[in-house]
Design a protein around this motif. Structure first.
Motif, PDB file in Angstrom:
ATOM      1  N   GLY A  14       0.793  -1.222   0.000  1.00 31.57           N
ATOM      2  CA  GLY A  14       0.000   0.000   0.000  1.00 31.57           C
ATOM      3  C   GLY A  14       0.824   1.269   0.000  1.00 31.57           C
ATOM      4  O   GLY A  14       0.509   2.235  -0.707  1.00 31.57           O
ATOM      5  N   ARG A  15       1.892   1.287   0.789  1.00 35.43           N
ATOM      6  CA  ARG A  15       2.736   2.491   0.838  1.00 35.43           C
ATOM      7  C   ARG A  15       3.340   2.788  -0.528  1.00 35.43           C
ATOM      8  O   ARG A  15       3.443   3.951  -0.938  1.00 35.43           O
ATOM      9  CB  ARG A  15       3.850   2.308   1.871  1.00 35.43           C
ATOM     10  N   ARG A  16       3.725   1.739  -1.234  1.00 39.92           N
ATOM     11  CA  ARG A  16       4.334   1.944  -2.548  1.00 39.92           C
ATOM     12  C   ARG A  16       3.288   2.346  -3.594  1.00 39.92           C
ATOM     13  O   ARG A  16       3.579   3.117  -4.500  1.00 39.92           O
ATOM     14  CB  ARG A  16       5.084   0.681  -2.957  1.00 39.92           C
ATOM     15  N   VAL A  17       2.079   1.816  -3.468  1.00 38.10           N
ATOM     16  CA  VAL A  17       1.015   2.200  -4.399  1.00 38.10           C
ATOM     17  C   VAL A  17       0.666   3.674  -4.215  1.00 38.10           C
ATOM     18  O   VAL A  17       0.483   4.410  -5.192  1.00 38.10           O
ATOM     19  CB  VAL A  17      -0.227   1.303  -4.208  1.00 38.10           C
ATOM     20  N   VAL A  18       0.582   4.108  -2.975  1.00 38.17           N
ATOM     21  CA  VAL A  18       0.310   5.525  -2.714  1.00 38.17           C
ATOM     22  C   VAL A  18       1.401   6.387  -3.342  1.00 38.17           C
ATOM     23  O   VAL A  18       1.116   7.364  -4.053  1.00 38.17           O
ATOM     24  CB  VAL A  18       0.226   5.799  -1.198  1.00 38.17           C
ATOM     25  N   GLY A  19       2.664   6.032  -3.102  1.00 41.37           N
ATOM     26  CA  GLY A  19       3.762   6.808  -3.654  1.00 41.37           C
ATOM     27  C   GLY A  19       3.758   6.847  -5.169  1.00 41.37           C
ATOM     28  O   GLY A  19       3.995   7.893  -5.786  1.00 41.37           O
ATOM     29  N   GLU A  20       3.467   5.696  -5.796  1.00 42.17           N
ATOM     30  CA  GLU A  20       3.429   5.619  -7.256  1.00 42.17           C
ATOM     31  C   GLU A  20       2.328   6.513  -7.814  1.00 42.17           C
ATOM     32  O   GLU A  20       2.540   7.264  -8.781  1.00 42.17           O
ATOM     33  CB  GLU A  20       3.204   4.174  -7.691  1.00 42.17           C
ATOM     34  N   ALA A  21       1.141   6.446  -7.213  1.00 40.54           N
ATOM     35  CA  ALA A  21       0.017   7.244  -7.709  1.00 40.54           C
ATOM     36  C   ALA A  21       0.285   8.739  -7.539  1.00 40.54           C
ATOM     37  O   ALA A  21       0.014   9.545  -8.439  1.00 40.54           O
ATOM     38  CB  ALA A  21      -1.265   6.849  -6.990  1.00 40.54           C
ATOM     39  N   VAL A  22       0.842   9.122  -6.399  1.00 41.39           N
ATOM     40  CA  VAL A  22       1.128  10.530  -6.144  1.00 41.39           C
ATOM     41  C   VAL A  22       2.202  11.038  -7.096  1.00 41.39           C
ATOM     42  O   VAL A  22       2.108  12.154  -7.629  1.00 41.39           O
ATOM     43  CB  VAL A  22       1.553  10.734  -4.674  1.00 41.39           C
ATOM     44  N   ASP A  23       3.233  10.233  -7.314  1.00 41.85           N
ATOM     45  CA  ASP A  23       4.308  10.651  -8.214  1.00 41.85           C
ATOM     46  C   ASP A  23       3.800  10.906  -9.632  1.00 41.85           C
ATOM     47  O   ASP A  23       4.406  11.679 -10.384  1.00 41.85           O
ATOM     48  CB  ASP A  23       5.413   9.589  -8.254  1.00 41.85           C
ATOM     49  N   ARG A  24       2.700  10.271 -10.005  1.00 40.12           N
ATOM     50  CA  ARG A  24       2.132  10.493 -11.328  1.00 40.12           C
ATOM     51  C   ARG A  24       1.159  11.670 -11.374  1.00 40.12           C
ATOM     52  O   ARG A  24       0.565  11.956 -12.411  1.00 40.12           O
ATOM     53  CB  ARG A  24       1.391   9.238 -11.800  1.00 40.12           C
ATOM     54  N   GLY A  25       0.947  12.295 -10.227  1.00 40.51           N
ATOM     55  CA  GLY A  25       0.078  13.465 -10.198  1.00 40.51           C
ATOM     56  C   GLY A  25      -1.373  13.180  -9.878  1.00 40.51           C
ATOM     57  O   GLY A  25      -2.221  14.074  -9.995  1.00 40.51           O
ATOM     58  N   HIS A  26      -1.687  11.953  -9.459  1.00 42.80           N
ATOM     59  CA  HIS A  26      -3.066  11.625  -9.102  1.00 42.80           C
ATOM     60  C   HIS A  26      -3.372  12.096  -7.682  1.00 42.80           C
ATOM     61  O   HIS A  26      -2.480  12.204  -6.833  1.00 42.80           O
ATOM     62  CB  HIS A  26      -3.305  10.121  -9.210  1.00 42.80           C
ATOM     63  N   LEU A  27      -4.638  12.351  -7.411  1.00 39.86           N
ATOM     64  CA  LEU A  27      -5.097  12.674  -6.064  1.00 39.86           C
ATOM     65  C   LEU A  27      -5.470  11.375  -5.369  1.00 39.86           C
ATOM     66  O   LEU A  27      -6.237  10.572  -5.908  1.00 39.86           O
ATOM     67  CB  LEU A  27      -6.293  13.621  -6.115  1.00 39.86           C
ATOM     68  N   VAL A  28      -4.944  11.169  -4.181  1.00 43.18           N
ATOM     69  CA  VAL A  28      -5.052   9.874  -3.509  1.00 43.18           C
ATOM     70  C   VAL A  28      -5.723  10.020  -2.153  1.00 43.18           C
ATOM     71  O   VAL A  28      -5.390  10.920  -1.372  1.00 43.18           O
ATOM     72  CB  VAL A  28      -3.652   9.251  -3.320  1.00 43.18           C
ATOM     73  N   THR A  29      -6.652   9.113  -1.886  1.00 43.58           N
ATOM     74  CA  THR A  29      -7.169   8.922  -0.532  1.00 43.58           C
ATOM     75  C   THR A  29      -6.584   7.620  -0.017  1.00 43.58           C
ATOM     76  O   THR A  29      -6.838   6.553  -0.585  1.00 43.58           O
ATOM     77  CB  THR A  29      -8.705   8.868  -0.507  1.00 43.58           C
ATOM     78  N   ALA A  30      -5.771   7.717   1.011  1.00 43.62           N
ATOM     79  CA  ALA A  30      -5.108   6.546   1.592  1.00 43.62           C
ATOM     80  C   ALA A  30      -5.900   6.097   2.813  1.00 43.62           C
ATOM     81  O   ALA A  30      -5.985   6.818   3.814  1.00 43.62           O
ATOM     82  CB  ALA A  30      -3.680   6.897   1.993  1.00 43.62           C
TER      83      ALA A  30
END
Length: 216
Positions: A14-30
């Protein structure tokens, strides 16, 4: 840019998925169970919330307004078949109510086949505790398969080995079918970082639908 909700955001995947999504510019709810242990607080583009992936009401409330959901949640303190089946039912119902149309969920490599109709977990030598945990993902898959056409979902299963926790992201991976993917001679172990790439790719650019597929 997409709005992505990630259940199980506090775990290794999960931590890596959050980081990957954020690095691509997506808005994330963790979404995490324990806010006090959350590691994403203060990260730009991330909203950290407490939630229960086995509660359809919680899923529906948290997922409202999101384009896609990724579930990498797991529990070791409750029976595997109970947790994963309950989570799948809650995701199907909750995401439907939230009008979040895409779900990418993380399976386990022992679900994959070594021969037609023969899964890794079917080997008599496969450890009993690991088999019991694997059957939870099998129960999850069955719930998703009977969910009907209301939810666009896919389950990705990484290789049935330990994933590399320290390897850096390469951005490369392969997608297969329900069989274990063969490893090329000299190839590095599959990493959590590249698993995250595959999960986010499937969330924002769906390539497979309504099936279990190997990733490696």
């Amino acid at each position: 840019m997409s709005r992505i909700i990630i259940f199980g955001a506090g775990g290794r995947a999960g931590r890596r998925v959050v980081g990957e999504a954020v690095d691509r510019g997506h808005l994330v709810t963790a979404v995490v169970r324990d806010l006090d242990r959350a590691r994403h607080s203060g990260l730009a583009g991330v909203t950290v919330l407490s939630g229960d992936v086995t509660s359809s009401d919680s899923v529906a409330e948290l997922a409202a307004g999101h384009d896609a959901a990724i579930s990498v949640a797991a529990r070791l303190d409750v029976p595997s078949t109970e947790f994963f089946a309950d989570a799948a039912r809650a995701l199907v119902d909750g995401l439907g109510r939230a009008r979040t149309g895409r779900l990418v969920t993380l399976g386990i490599g022992s679900m994959l086949e070594t021969a037609p109709g023969v899964r890794v977990l079917d080997d008599p030598a496969f450890p009993a505790p690991a088999r019991e945990f694997s059957l939870g993902h099998v129960a999850e898959l069955e719930v998703l398969r009977t969910a009907g056409a209301g939810l666009d979902w896919v389950m990705l299963a990484p290789p049935p080995t330990m994933l590399d926790e320290t390897a850096e992201r390469t951005g490369r991976y392969r997608i297969g079918g329900t069989a274990v993917l063969g490893n090329e001679d000299g190839a590095a172990a599959f990493s959590y970082a590249d698993l995250a790439v595959a999960l986010v790719d499937e969330a924002v650019r769906p390539g497979r639908r309504g099936e279990l597929v190997a990733v490696g």
